[in-house]
Scaffold this motif. Sequence first.
Motif, PDB file in Angstrom:
ATOM      1  N   THR A 124       0.813  -1.219   0.000  1.00 55.75           N
ATOM      2  CA  THR A 124       0.000   0.000   0.000  1.00 55.75           C
ATOM      3  C   THR A 124       0.845   1.266   0.000  1.00 55.75           C
ATOM      4  N   TRP A 174       0.705  -3.162 -11.005  1.00 59.00           N
ATOM      5  CA  TRP A 174      -0.642  -2.610 -11.187  1.00 59.00           C
ATOM      6  C   TRP A 174      -1.710  -3.675 -11.369  1.00 59.00           C
ATOM      7  N   PRO A 175      -1.498  -4.748 -12.138  1.00 59.54           N
ATOM      8  CA  PRO A 175      -2.515  -5.807 -12.176  1.00 59.54           C
ATOM      9  C   PRO A 175      -2.748  -6.456 -10.809  1.00 59.54           C
ATOM     10  N   TYR A 176      -1.652  -6.684 -10.066  1.00 59.42           N
ATOM     11  CA  TYR A 176      -1.786  -7.230  -8.710  1.00 59.42           C
ATOM     12  C   TYR A 176      -2.607  -6.290  -7.826  1.00 59.42           C
ATOM     13  N   TYR A 177      -2.305  -5.018  -7.865  1.00 55.88           N
ATOM     14  CA  TYR A 177      -2.981  -4.003  -7.061  1.00 55.88           C
ATOM     15  C   TYR A 177      -4.471  -3.953  -7.390  1.00 55.88           C
ATOM     16  N   ARG A 178      -4.794  -3.935  -8.683  1.00 54.76           N
ATOM     17  CA  ARG A 178      -6.206  -3.854  -9.083  1.00 54.76           C
ATOM     18  C   ARG A 178      -6.956  -5.122  -8.700  1.00 54.76           C
ATOM     19  N   ARG A 179      -6.271  -6.259  -8.734  1.00 54.65           N
ATOM     20  CA  ARG A 179      -6.934  -7.501  -8.335  1.00 54.65           C
ATOM     21  C   ARG A 179      -7.305  -7.460  -6.857  1.00 54.65           C
ATOM     22  N   LEU A 181      -7.803  -4.758  -5.069  1.00 50.14           N
ATOM     23  CA  LEU A 181      -8.896  -3.789  -4.931  1.00 50.14           C
ATOM     24  C   LEU A 181     -10.229  -4.424  -5.308  1.00 50.14           C
ATOM     25  N   ASP A 182     -10.261  -5.149  -6.407  1.00 51.40           N
ATOM     26  CA  ASP A 182     -11.512  -5.702  -6.911  1.00 51.40           C
ATOM     27  C   ASP A 182     -12.032  -6.871  -6.079  1.00 51.40           C
ATOM     28  N   GLU A 241      -8.906   5.071  -7.058  1.00 51.13           N
ATOM     29  CA  GLU A 241      -9.367   3.714  -7.338  1.00 51.13           C
ATOM     30  C   GLU A 241      -9.507   2.893  -6.050  1.00 51.13           C
ATOM     31  N   ALA A 242      -8.648   3.156  -5.062  1.00 50.81           N
ATOM     32  CA  ALA A 242      -8.773   2.474  -3.776  1.00 50.81           C
ATOM     33  C   ALA A 242      -9.969   3.011  -2.997  1.00 50.81           C
ATOM     34  N   ALA A 245     -12.972   1.389  -4.443  1.00 45.51           N
ATOM     35  CA  ALA A 245     -13.062  -0.033  -4.100  1.00 45.51           C
ATOM     36  C   ALA A 245     -13.586  -0.235  -2.685  1.00 45.51           C
TER      37      ALA A 245
END
Length: 298
Positions: A124, A174-179, A181-182, A241-242, A245
């Motif tokens: 984070t 970024w893909p890890y982070y968005r996953r 979050l989602d 985006e966080a 989420a």
Amino acid sequence: MRPESPARSRAARPEPVPPPVGGVLWTVAGDVRALLILPAALTMQVAHPAVGAGVDDHSVFRTDPWGRGERSLRSLQLWIYGGERAAEEGRRLRALHKEIQGTDARGRRYHALDPSYYAWVHATGYPVYRHGLSYLARPLTEAQERQLYAEWLQVGRVLGIHDRDMPQSIEEFWPYYRRVLDEELEATAVVRELIATDAPVPAPDRGPLPVRLALAALWPLLRGPFLRTRAFLTVGLMPPEARAAIGLEWSPDQERRLRRLARVVRTVVPVLPERLRYLPLAREARANARRGEPQRRA
């Protein structure tokens, strides 16, 4: 040949070292503006149900918020400015978290040192620093963003996080982070408490006695404005985006107010004397670096 013992193997392994003097983290982590940025990272951490449950069940953030904050800030400063003390602090933290376990709100067993949870807590810091600096200092260049991420990975090694448990590049991050979050984040009980404007936070109990006495006397009047400001900065300096989420509201009017405040901070902080601009461990490390001295052990 007799196999090498695990203890001897660990002893032969070089100690992880903190980020370099003069790097991005060296420049920003000890600046007083970090005090405004870091609550957003803490809130993102506890928005993960497993992390939130660990804090809810085991932390003293309700009964000793000022002491916990002071200890957490000192620990973070040691990761970056502590020299050879950094690895010692990383080991201390892992030992401290070894017994933290339980069941989260989704009914899942958690352990504080589970690699996925421990890595998220650390991860984070990167998006929060990146976002907060764009308001309170200046946006990072692409090269600085990459350097910041590389240095944050270095801090992760100080904390005992294996490279296999953290994305090793911005492109992987970024893909890890968005996953996460989602799929994971939500407004946990601890999140709601951290941004509540009516929480029963006790008066500050740190600093000189006359200051503590004055704050205790005035706290019934100051607590409300303090909590509203804390919530405003926590939500406002969180990456959008966080924020989305987790389900935290943020209006255009609040955004305008944040940008006005950020302009004042960007103007005032850079002209402060060093004793006011930098936190104590950062000031000490900067002074030692100017003299060409290593960091103290204690």
